[in-house]
Enzyme design. Structure first.
Site, PDB file in Angstrom:
ATOM      1  N   ASP A  81       0.852  -1.205   0.000  1.00  0.00           N
ATOM      2  CA  ASP A  81       0.000   0.000   0.000  1.00  0.00           C
ATOM      3  C   ASP A  81       0.881   1.246   0.000  1.00  0.00           C
ATOM      4  OD1 ASP A  81       0.975  -0.364   2.585  1.00  0.00           O
ATOM      5  OD2 ASP A  81      -0.652   0.786   3.468  1.00  0.00           O
ATOM      6  N   GLU A  82       0.287   2.344  -0.414  1.00  0.00           N
ATOM      7  CA  GLU A  82       0.950   3.651  -0.348  1.00  0.00           C
ATOM      8  C   GLU A  82       2.408   3.587  -0.798  1.00  0.00           C
ATOM      9  OE1 GLU A  82       0.103   4.809   3.739  1.00  0.00           O
ATOM     10  OE2 GLU A  82      -1.909   5.434   3.185  1.00  0.00           O
ATOM     11  N   VAL A  83       2.640   2.927  -1.942  1.00  0.00           N
ATOM     12  CA  VAL A  83       4.021   2.804  -2.426  1.00  0.00           C
ATOM     13  C   VAL A  83       4.405   4.105  -3.135  1.00  0.00           C
ATOM     14  CG1 VAL A  83       5.666   1.277  -3.609  1.00  0.00           C
ATOM     15  CG2 VAL A  83       3.516   0.359  -2.785  1.00  0.00           C
ATOM     16  N   TYR A  84       4.511   5.176  -2.325  1.00  0.00           N
ATOM     17  CA  TYR A  84       4.880   6.467  -2.889  1.00  0.00           C
ATOM     18  C   TYR A  84       6.338   6.399  -3.348  1.00  0.00           C
ATOM     19  CZ  TYR A  84       0.802   7.624  -0.068  1.00  0.00           C
ATOM     20  OH  TYR A  84      -0.443   7.629   0.506  1.00  0.00           O
TER      21      TYR A  84
ATOM     22  N   ASP B  34      -5.144  -0.127  -2.382  1.00  0.00           N
ATOM     23  CA  ASP B  34      -5.211   1.295  -2.785  1.00  0.00           C
ATOM     24  C   ASP B  34      -4.427   1.613  -4.052  1.00  0.00           C
ATOM     25  OD1 ASP B  34      -2.461   2.557  -1.278  1.00  0.00           O
ATOM     26  OD2 ASP B  34      -3.358   0.813  -0.358  1.00  0.00           O
TER      27      ASP B  34
END
Length: 457
Positions: free
Chosen positions: A137-140, A188
């Site tokens: 998730d949220e692999v910015y 997400d």
């Protein structure tokens, strides 16, 4: 119904978790989602990843066998993109962006070797696993490294495809060695992708997405459409993820049960309107930090009433007076508050004394100290910072507030001592220290300083 234990902050002692397991089972949990992060007993080249308070292999094996004895499935969660790994100097060369420990460089062979080594060590301590959560998730910042930028310049390559190939690589890494274990991923990064991109990636055949939303007012219709989209892409099953704590404020110290109850009731609506047989289960998340570097939010014992209400609502398909009475009986609480933070009733569940004392501190410590130091006219008028610096005070003025200051200090010192003793039964020293420094010391030190200054003056 998996209860998520987020162990990347204030990880409870193994003995405490063992005490809580029978209660979770009685409340309706059917499994645990264990997010070990730095509390797993890594060995060999991975040993630097262990926090000083990590569980020992023996502690972990005892906990897992206790969970099995209670009939609870265990699902380990390794939070790829691995902030807790990439912050270490030994692994910094595997970062996607040199300066940031946010994402793993997907182009390095060593990255996948690291993933495999971590999965293998976790698997070695677990028996009969059906699922393994690989995060994602949220692999910015994925796609912002030099190698990724070059990769993205090639024809037809997109950030979505990069993300999917990364998920596929990690999932394949798990599936090739452990073919009977199904990988789960947070959804997400997938939500906004087109059906065509998802279907062509091959990812839907490999993983089950876990759709998360912690709001009290979920877009039910939107979620049903998302599930249908995932089905059309080839995902055979989906999971939901609700929250019982750790989702309403980054430095929250008390849990508002009503918010989390409404979140579960919304998920029940989504479930009732979803296609048949698509739902594998729900994870009730209990975040302990928003990420590896943020402060602590609500401690586990503080949120047990919220968890109890949420589990019982899910098991009974809703919330009623009868469900409330059942929760009160199981927690040993005479009156359960849903819509305020104020827990007036003592419980008998493990760690209930921590809830009582944290409530006292959160509600009254700062306000009582501010009342004395910022709203008492004798302090603001005759013992201002100017007077304190020079240690000047009229003796008669002292009589107006010194006794109050001394008595308030001694009252709070006693409460904090009780809280410290209660927390020592459940947490390691580093967690207690962090919680006290964030929530107690600022006000207590201010009060102590005034008492000291009065003595000197």
């Amino acid at each position: 119904r998996l209860v998520h234990l987020d162990l990347k902050g204030a990880a409870p002692r193994a003995q405490y978790l063992e005490q809580v397991l029978p209660l979770l089972r009685a409340l309706g949990a059917t499994g645990l989602l264990l997010e070990y992060e730095d509390t797993f007993p890594y060995t060999g080249p991975l040993e630097p990843l262990q926090a000083p308070h990590a569980y020992s292999p023996a502690e972990l094996q005892a906990l897992l066998s206790r969970a099995r004895a209670q009939g609870l499935d265990v699902v380990p969660l390794l939070p790829f993109p691995l902030q807790f790994v990439l912050k270490h100097r030994e692994f910094a060369h595997l970062r996607e962006v040199k300066a940031l420990p946010n994402a793993l460089n997907p182009h390095k062979e060593e990255s996948l070797a690291l993933v495999k080594a971590m999965i293998d060590q976790v698997m070695a301590l677990h028996e009969d696993l059906q699922w393994f959560h690989i995060g994602c998730d949220e692999v910015y910042y994925l796609g912002e490294g030099e190698e990724s930028k070059q990769w993205l310049q090639q024809q037809d390559n997109t950030p979505e495809k990069l993300c999917l190939s990364h998920i596929k690589a990690v999932a394949t890494c798990l599936a090739s060695s452990y073919p009977t274990v199904t990988p789960i991923v947070w959804d997400d990064m997938l939500r906004g992708m087109s059906e065509e991109t998802l279907a062509e990636s091959g990812v839907p055949q490999l993983v089950q997405p876990m759709i998360w939303d912690y709001a009290a007012d979920i877009d039910v219709e939107g979620k049903v459409q998302l599930i249908e989209k995932y089905q059309r892409c080839g995902f055979s099953k989906v999971w939901f993820a609700s929250a019982f704590k750790g989702a309403t404020g980054v430095n929250q110290s008390l849990t508002l049960t009503g918010h989390h109850l409404r979140n579960q009731l919304q998920w029940l609506q989504v479930a009732s309107r979803s296609p048949a047989d698509v739902l594998e289960g729900i994870a009730l998340t209990g975040w302990q930090r928003y990420d590896h570097f943020s402060v602590l939010c609500e401690l586990l014992p503080v949120a047990i009433p919220s968890l109890a209400v949420c589990l019982q609502a899910l098991e009974n398909g809703g919330y009623s007076e009868k469900v409330k009475e059942n929760v009160e009986k199981l927690l040993g609480m005479s009156n359960l508050e849903i819509d305020t933070y104020m827990s007036t009733s003592l419980g008998t569940f493990p760690g209930s004394n921590i809830l009582t004392l944290v409530t006292q501190v959160s509600f009254y410590l700062k306000s009582s100290v501010d009342e004395l130091l910022e709203r008492n006219r004798y302090v603001t008028g005759w013992f201002s910072p100017y007077h304190r610096k020079r240690k000047i005070i009229h003796p008669i003025i002292m009589q107006h507030f010194q006794p109050d200051a001394v008595s308030l200090l001694s009252k709070w010192n006693a409460v904090v001592q009780d809280l410290q003793a209660a927390m020592e039964q459940v947490f390691h020293r580093c967690a207690i220290e962090e919680w006290m420094e964030e929530n107690v010391h600022p006000s207590l030190q201010k009060l102590q300083q005034v008492v000291d200054d009065l003595d000197e003056a």
